[in-house]
Motif scaffolding. Structure first.
Motif, short mmCIF file in Angstrom:
data_model
loop_
_atom_site.label_atom_id
_atom_site.label_comp_id
_atom_site.label_asym_id
_atom_site.label_seq_id
_atom_site.Cartn_x
_atom_site.Cartn_y
_atom_site.Cartn_z
N VAL A 190 -39.64 -37.02 89.56
CA VAL A 190 -39.17 -36.65 90.90
C VAL A 190 -37.83 -35.91 90.80
O VAL A 190 -36.84 -36.44 90.30
N ILE A 191 -37.82 -34.70 91.29
CA ILE A 191 -36.61 -33.88 91.32
C ILE A 191 -35.74 -34.32 92.49
O ILE A 191 -36.24 -34.51 93.62
N VAL A 192 -34.45 -34.49 92.24
CA VAL A 192 -33.49 -34.80 93.29
C VAL A 192 -32.28 -33.89 93.10
O VAL A 192 -32.13 -33.25 92.06
N GLN A 193 -31.43 -33.84 94.11
CA GLN A 193 -30.21 -33.06 94.00
C GLN A 193 -29.02 -33.98 93.86
O GLN A 193 -28.85 -34.92 94.64
N THR A 194 -28.20 -33.72 92.87
CA THR A 194 -27.02 -34.56 92.63
C THR A 194 -26.12 -34.57 93.86
O THR A 194 -25.99 -33.56 94.57
N GLY A 195 -25.54 -35.71 94.15
CA GLY A 195 -24.63 -35.82 95.27
C GLY A 195 -25.29 -36.00 96.61
O GLY A 195 -24.63 -35.98 97.64
N THR A 196 -26.62 -36.18 96.63
CA THR A 196 -27.34 -36.38 97.89
C THR A 196 -27.93 -37.79 97.93
O THR A 196 -28.06 -38.45 96.89
N PHE A 214 -30.87 -32.19 89.66
CA PHE A 214 -30.46 -30.79 89.54
C PHE A 214 -29.29 -30.57 90.48
O PHE A 214 -29.16 -31.23 91.51
N ALA A 215 -28.44 -29.61 90.14
CA ALA A 215 -27.19 -29.44 90.86
C ALA A 215 -27.34 -28.76 92.21
O ALA A 215 -26.57 -29.02 93.13
N THR A 216 -28.33 -27.87 92.35
CA THR A 216 -28.46 -27.10 93.58
C THR A 216 -29.91 -27.12 94.07
O THR A 216 -30.84 -27.39 93.31
N THR A 217 -30.06 -26.78 95.35
CA THR A 217 -31.40 -26.70 95.92
C THR A 217 -32.26 -25.62 95.25
O THR A 217 -33.41 -25.88 94.91
N PRO A 218 -31.75 -24.40 95.03
CA PRO A 218 -32.58 -23.40 94.34
C PRO A 218 -33.04 -23.87 92.96
O PRO A 218 -34.17 -23.59 92.56
N GLN A 219 -32.17 -24.58 92.25
CA GLN A 219 -32.58 -25.08 90.94
C GLN A 219 -33.70 -26.11 91.08
O GLN A 219 -34.64 -26.14 90.28
N GLY A 220 -33.59 -26.97 92.08
CA GLY A 220 -34.63 -27.96 92.31
C GLY A 220 -35.96 -27.33 92.68
O GLY A 220 -37.02 -27.74 92.19
N VAL A 221 -35.91 -26.33 93.55
CA VAL A 221 -37.14 -25.63 93.94
C VAL A 221 -37.76 -24.92 92.74
O VAL A 221 -38.98 -24.96 92.53
N GLN A 222 -36.95 -24.27 91.93
CA GLN A 222 -37.45 -23.58 90.75
C GLN A 222 -38.11 -24.57 89.79
O GLN A 222 -39.19 -24.30 89.24
N ALA A 223 -37.46 -25.72 89.59
CA ALA A 223 -38.05 -26.72 88.70
C ALA A 223 -39.39 -27.20 89.22
O ALA A 223 -40.33 -27.42 88.44
N LEU A 224 -39.50 -27.34 90.53
CA LEU A 224 -40.77 -27.77 91.12
C LEU A 224 -41.85 -26.72 90.92
O LEU A 224 -42.97 -27.03 90.49
N THR A 225 -41.55 -25.48 91.22
CA THR A 225 -42.56 -24.42 91.10
C THR A 225 -42.97 -24.17 89.65
O THR A 225 -44.09 -23.75 89.38
N GLY A 227 -43.31 -26.52 87.54
CA GLY A 227 -44.05 -27.68 87.09
C GLY A 227 -43.25 -28.66 86.26
O GLY A 227 -43.83 -29.55 85.60
N ARG A 228 -41.93 -28.55 86.29
CA ARG A 228 -41.11 -29.48 85.52
C ARG A 228 -40.96 -30.83 86.20
O ARG A 228 -40.51 -31.80 85.59
N GLY A 229 -41.35 -30.92 87.44
CA GLY A 229 -41.37 -32.17 88.19
C GLY A 229 -42.59 -32.20 89.08
O GLY A 229 -43.19 -31.16 89.39
N ASP A 230 -42.98 -33.40 89.48
CA ASP A 230 -44.16 -33.55 90.34
C ASP A 230 -43.83 -33.37 91.81
O ASP A 230 -44.69 -32.98 92.61
N ALA A 231 -42.59 -33.65 92.17
CA ALA A 231 -42.19 -33.58 93.57
C ALA A 231 -40.68 -33.38 93.64
O ALA A 231 -39.95 -33.63 92.68
N TYR A 232 -40.24 -32.89 94.79
CA TYR A 232 -38.82 -32.68 95.05
C TYR A 232 -38.48 -33.43 96.33
O TYR A 232 -39.11 -33.20 97.38
N VAL A 233 -37.49 -34.32 96.29
CA VAL A 233 -37.08 -35.09 97.46
C VAL A 233 -35.73 -34.57 97.95
O VAL A 233 -34.76 -34.54 97.19
N GLN A 234 -35.69 -34.18 99.21
CA GLN A 234 -34.48 -33.63 99.82
C GLN A 234 -34.63 -33.78 101.33
O GLN A 234 -35.67 -34.25 101.83
N ASP A 235 -33.63 -33.38 102.09
CA ASP A 235 -33.71 -33.46 103.54
C ASP A 235 -34.90 -32.67 104.08
O ASP A 235 -35.20 -31.57 103.63
N TYR A 236 -35.56 -33.24 105.08
CA TYR A 236 -36.78 -32.64 105.63
C TYR A 236 -36.56 -31.21 106.12
O TYR A 236 -37.34 -30.31 105.80
#
Length: 317
Positions: A190-196, A214-225, A227-236
């Motif tokens: 599960v991808i998360v953003q540090t500090g959240t 991951f440090a930023t939202t773009p990095q988290g989205v890139q990791a998700l696309t 396939g480095r993570g199964d899901a990304y959890v962040q604000d809706y």
């Protein structure tokens, strides 16, 4: 959308949306994003026009003499503070600054109809640090800007609502049909953003999940696309915004934490607060709130239409 909408340009306000609850939509600021409803010819925009066009108008006896409602009606327009660069929430059409679309924007237009009989809105750009002042000095009538209700803020402004409950949610790759929400993240990467809040909330809900910070939202989205993570959890709302500009990801399930959004009003205007809360009740019962959600925040994922939160249900409302 509506030719009688007016945009007030204020050069003193920059960085229009960095609202509370980590809704850091600055990842989208300064970038033209193709989103549902941004193009006046799109199906979503047409749907939003139809919903606003069917909005109810308040009975004349509800526009009390000497009230804020009467002042707005006599003026002929509702003055609304909002972000203008928030996809799916309140985004200005770069080809026509008079057009502002999104969940908050369309609700604001319906409130204008309820008071004046027409969707006449004057948009005032706002940032997190300016909202209270804009209400206090009478520059705007209301704030629709992913404005989280807190008891501290309620010492300076009144809040109608809550009208939407945001919070942490789950995004997956668009072709993933097995993960439906937080309940399916056990044992997943599960991808998360540090500090959240996701850093602590995901392990609390799913102790067997492997957290990938991951440090930023773009990095988290890139990791998700990638396939480095199964899901990304962040604000809706942030995930919905990202999904609007990236068709490789989608939002699944409902938020699993609570972040209540309210409509900001001038402090100690009890009559106007009651009036706006009654309007919310009316549009929710008529299904118009749900239609607006489907055309905006609900247009980029598999999440079912949520039930609007109970009005007055959170401290500060």
């Amino acid at each position: 959308m509506f030719n009688n909408a007016v945009v007030r340009r204020r050069t003193i306000i920059t960085g229009a949306l960095l609202s509370t609850a980590g809704l850091a939509l600055s990842a989208c600021s300064g970038t033209t994003v193709n989103i549902p409803g941004a193009d006046g010819s799109s199906t979503a925009s047409a749907g939003n026009d139809a919903v606003v066009g069917s909005a109810p108008v308040a009975a004349s006896d509800l526009i009390v003499s000497g009230s804020t409602m009467e002042k707005i009606k006599q003026r002929g327009k509702l003055i609304v503070a909002t972000a203008l660069d928030a996809p799916l929430v309140s985004q200005q059409d770069p080809s026509d600054p008079q057009k502002v679309n999104g969940f908050d924007a369309d609700l604001a237009k319906m409130l204008a109809v309820y008071i004046t009989g027409k969707p006449n809105v004057e948009w005032v750009p706002s940032a997190s640090e300016t909202r209270e002042a804009l209400l206090a000095n009478g520059t705007v009538d209301v704030v629709f800007s992913t404005y989280t209700i807190t008891t501290k803020r309620a010492e300076q402004v009144d809040f109608a609502g809550p009208y939407f409950m945001s919070g942490l949610a789950v995004a997956v790759k668009a072709d993933n049909n097995t993960i439906k929400g937080i309940d399916d993240l056990g044992g997943k990467n599960v991808i998360v953003q540090t500090g959240t809040p996701s850093v602590s909330e995901v392990p609390a809900k799913q102790p067997s999940a492997k957290i990938m910070p991951f440090a930023t939202t773009p990095q988290g989205v890139q990791a998700l696309t990638q396939g480095r993570g199964d899901a990304y959890v962040q604000d809706y709302v942030l995930l919905a915004s990202q999904s609007a500009s990236n068709k490789d990801i989608k939002v699944v399930g409902a938020p699993f934490t609570a972040e209540p959004y309210g409509i900001g009003l001038k402090h100690n205007d009890a009559a106007f607060k009651t009036f706006v809360n009654n309007w919310l009740t009316v549009i929710e019962k008529k299904g118009l709130w749900t239609q607006v959600w489907k055309n905006t925040l609900g247009s980029v994922g598999d999440s079912p239409a949520p039930t609007p939160p109970a009005i007055g249900s959170v401290p500060g409302s």
